[in-house]
Write a protein that holds these residues in place. Structure first.
Motif, PDB file in Angstrom:
ATOM      1  N   VAL A   1      41.331  42.576  45.022  1.00 40.93           N
ATOM      2  CA  VAL A   1      40.326  41.534  45.259  1.00 40.93           C
ATOM      3  C   VAL A   1      39.149  42.107  46.042  1.00 40.93           C
ATOM      4  O   VAL A   1      37.991  41.759  45.797  1.00 40.93           O
ATOM      5  CB  VAL A   1      40.948  40.343  46.013  1.00 40.93           C
ATOM      6  CG1 VAL A   1      39.878  39.336  46.409  1.00 40.93           C
ATOM      7  CG2 VAL A   1      42.004  39.668  45.156  1.00 40.93           C
ATOM      8  N   ALA A   2      39.430  43.011  46.990  1.00 42.97           N
ATOM      9  CA  ALA A   2      38.364  43.627  47.781  1.00 42.97           C
ATOM     10  C   ALA A   2      37.407  44.424  46.906  1.00 42.97           C
ATOM     11  O   ALA A   2      36.228  44.575  47.249  1.00 42.97           O
ATOM     12  CB  ALA A   2      38.965  44.521  48.869  1.00 42.97           C
ATOM     13  N   LEU A   3      37.885  44.937  45.787  1.00 38.01           N
ATOM     14  CA  LEU A   3      36.990  45.633  44.860  1.00 38.01           C
ATOM     15  C   LEU A   3      35.959  44.665  44.268  1.00 38.01           C
ATOM     16  O   LEU A   3      34.818  45.044  43.985  1.00 38.01           O
ATOM     17  CB  LEU A   3      37.804  46.293  43.742  1.00 38.01           C
ATOM     18  CG  LEU A   3      38.673  47.478  44.163  1.00 38.01           C
ATOM     19  CD1 LEU A   3      39.523  47.960  42.990  1.00 38.01           C
ATOM     20  CD2 LEU A   3      37.808  48.618  44.698  1.00 38.01           C
ATOM     21  N   GLY A   4      36.377  43.410  44.083  1.00 39.30           N
ATOM     22  CA  GLY A   4      35.425  42.387  43.657  1.00 39.30           C
ATOM     23  C   GLY A   4      34.367  42.145  44.721  1.00 39.30           C
ATOM     24  O   GLY A   4      33.184  41.962  44.414  1.00 39.30           O
ATOM     25  N   ALA A   5      34.788  42.147  45.987  1.00 45.58           N
ATOM     26  CA  ALA A   5      33.834  42.013  47.092  1.00 45.58           C
ATOM     27  C   ALA A   5      32.883  43.199  47.134  1.00 45.58           C
ATOM     28  O   ALA A   5      31.689  43.050  47.441  1.00 45.58           O
ATOM     29  CB  ALA A   5      34.596  41.893  48.418  1.00 45.58           C
ATOM     30  N   PHE A   6      33.397  44.386  46.823  1.00 47.41           N
ATOM     31  CA  PHE A   6      32.566  45.597  46.753  1.00 47.41           C
ATOM     32  C   PHE A   6      31.429  45.403  45.750  1.00 47.41           C
ATOM     33  O   PHE A   6      30.252  45.649  46.055  1.00 47.41           O
ATOM     34  CB  PHE A   6      33.457  46.777  46.350  1.00 47.41           C
ATOM     35  CG  PHE A   6      32.726  48.034  46.002  1.00 47.41           C
ATOM     36  CD1 PHE A   6      32.354  48.936  46.999  1.00 47.41           C
ATOM     37  CD2 PHE A   6      32.404  48.337  44.682  1.00 47.41           C
ATOM     38  CE1 PHE A   6      31.679  50.102  46.678  1.00 47.41           C
ATOM     39  CE2 PHE A   6      31.735  49.502  44.353  1.00 47.41           C
ATOM     40  CZ  PHE A   6      31.368  50.385  45.353  1.00 47.41           C
ATOM     41  N   LEU A   7      31.753  44.937  44.563  1.00 43.18           N
ATOM     42  CA  LEU A   7      30.746  44.743  43.521  1.00 43.18           C
ATOM     43  C   LEU A   7      29.760  43.626  43.902  1.00 43.18           C
ATOM     44  O   LEU A   7      28.558  43.743  43.661  1.00 43.18           O
ATOM     45  CB  LEU A   7      31.419  44.415  42.197  1.00 43.18           C
ATOM     46  CG  LEU A   7      32.286  45.523  41.596  1.00 43.18           C
ATOM     47  CD1 LEU A   7      32.994  45.032  40.341  1.00 43.18           C
ATOM     48  CD2 LEU A   7      31.440  46.761  41.282  1.00 43.18           C
ATOM     49  N   MET A   8      30.272  42.551  44.508  1.00 44.50           N
ATOM     50  CA  MET A   8      29.401  41.440  44.885  1.00 44.50           C
ATOM     51  C   MET A   8      28.429  41.848  45.986  1.00 44.50           C
ATOM     52  O   MET A   8      27.262  41.428  45.991  1.00 44.50           O
ATOM     53  CB  MET A   8      30.254  40.253  45.355  1.00 44.50           C
ATOM     54  CG  MET A   8      29.466  38.969  45.554  1.00 44.50           C
ATOM     55  SD  MET A   8      28.705  38.358  44.039  1.00 44.50           S
ATOM     56  CE  MET A   8      30.128  37.626  43.235  1.00 44.50           C
ATOM     57  N   THR A   9      28.874  42.691  46.909  1.00 43.39           N
ATOM     58  CA  THR A   9      27.988  43.182  47.969  1.00 43.39           C
ATOM     59  C   THR A   9      26.854  44.010  47.378  1.00 43.39           C
ATOM     60  O   THR A   9      25.681  43.849  47.754  1.00 43.39           O
ATOM     61  CB  THR A   9      28.780  44.032  48.982  1.00 43.39           C
ATOM     62  OG1 THR A   9      29.836  43.251  49.537  1.00 43.39           O
ATOM     63  CG2 THR A   9      27.881  44.518  50.111  1.00 43.39           C
TER      64      THR A   9
END
Length: 247
Positions: free
Chosen positions: A5-13
């Motif tokens: 899920v944190a990888l999704g946050a990476f892309l959103m950032t």
């Protein structure tokens, strides 16, 4: 699961930072939106979480609120000290102070605080998934959605204070990687809730200072337009929606 899920946050950032970079021809709108996002994140996300996690009182005042005020004052003090140091070295005389006397180190410090906040986002994400899939999903929605605002604000804060594009991008990438690092770290340890709440209170105060004293005044300095005010309101509204859906 938390790391995924944190990888999704990476892309959103990264997407948030890319958005801030692409709309530089509407700088006043960018700053108005950034100010609204920061105000919303502080008032609707960080401060409630801090009060819930660090609920103890010191002389009748919640610990989180004391740290909130302390963060505001320290952000003001750091900015004044850096500006005074730069001026004493002849920065204004030689044109080193860009953007109306703003000091690049302040932008880097603020962006570094955003990175620290994103690490805490990752830790909160990992801790939530340790409790169960339900809490994990709720925190995941909040983290991934508001990391757009984090990326947007990180790039905006760094560049607003006169840092070049390379530095702004470096801080943006660091902010994008931070939640992944935080989530991975929960495989090794768990952060006490009170410590997390104390940090969120302090960071919220510093972020509010930058929004109220720097970002929003700059947004309305050359373009006191209704569209700028609308962007600020939309920024707050966006965070409100994120918090509401996550709750």
């Amino acid at each position: 699961m938390a790391v995924f899920v944190a990888l999704g946050a990476f892309l959103m950032t990264l997407f948030g930072g890319w958005t801030a970079q692409r709309v530089t021809d509407r700088r006043h709108l960018v700053l108005g939106l950034a100010g609204g996002l920061m105000l919303g994140v502080v008032g609707l996300d960080l401060l409630p979480e801090a009060l819930a996690a660090a609920g103890g009182e010191v002389f009748g005042v919640p610990q989180a609120l004391l740290l909130f005020v302390g963060g505001f004052l320290i952000a003001h003090l750091v900015e004044r000290l850096l500006a005074a140091r730069q001026a004493s070295h002849g920065g204004e005389e030689h044109g080193d102070l860009a953007n109306g006397g703003r000091v690049p180190e302040v932008g880097l410090t603020a962006a570094a605080a955003m990175v620290g906040h994103s690490v805490m986002d990752g830790i909160a994400l990992g801790a939530a998934f340790q409790i169960g899939s339900g809490p994990g999903a709720a925190v995941a929605l909040a983290v991934v959605a508001h990391d757009f605002a984090d990326g947007f604000n990180t790039y905006t804060l760094t560049s607003l204070y006169g840092n070049d594009r390379r530095r702004a991008l470096a801080m943006l990438v660091a902010d994008a990687v931070a939640p992944v690092v935080g989530a991975a770290s929960t495989l090794l340890f768990t952060l006490p809730a009170e410590a997390l709440g104390s940090y969120l209170g302090f960071f919220g105060g510093a972020l509010l200072y930058l929004a109220a004293a720097e970002i929003l005044p700059e947004a309305h300095h050359d373009h006191p337009a209704r569209s700028t005010l609308l962007c600020t309101v939309l920024g707050v509204g966006f965070v409100w929606l994120v918090v509401g859906f996550a709750g």
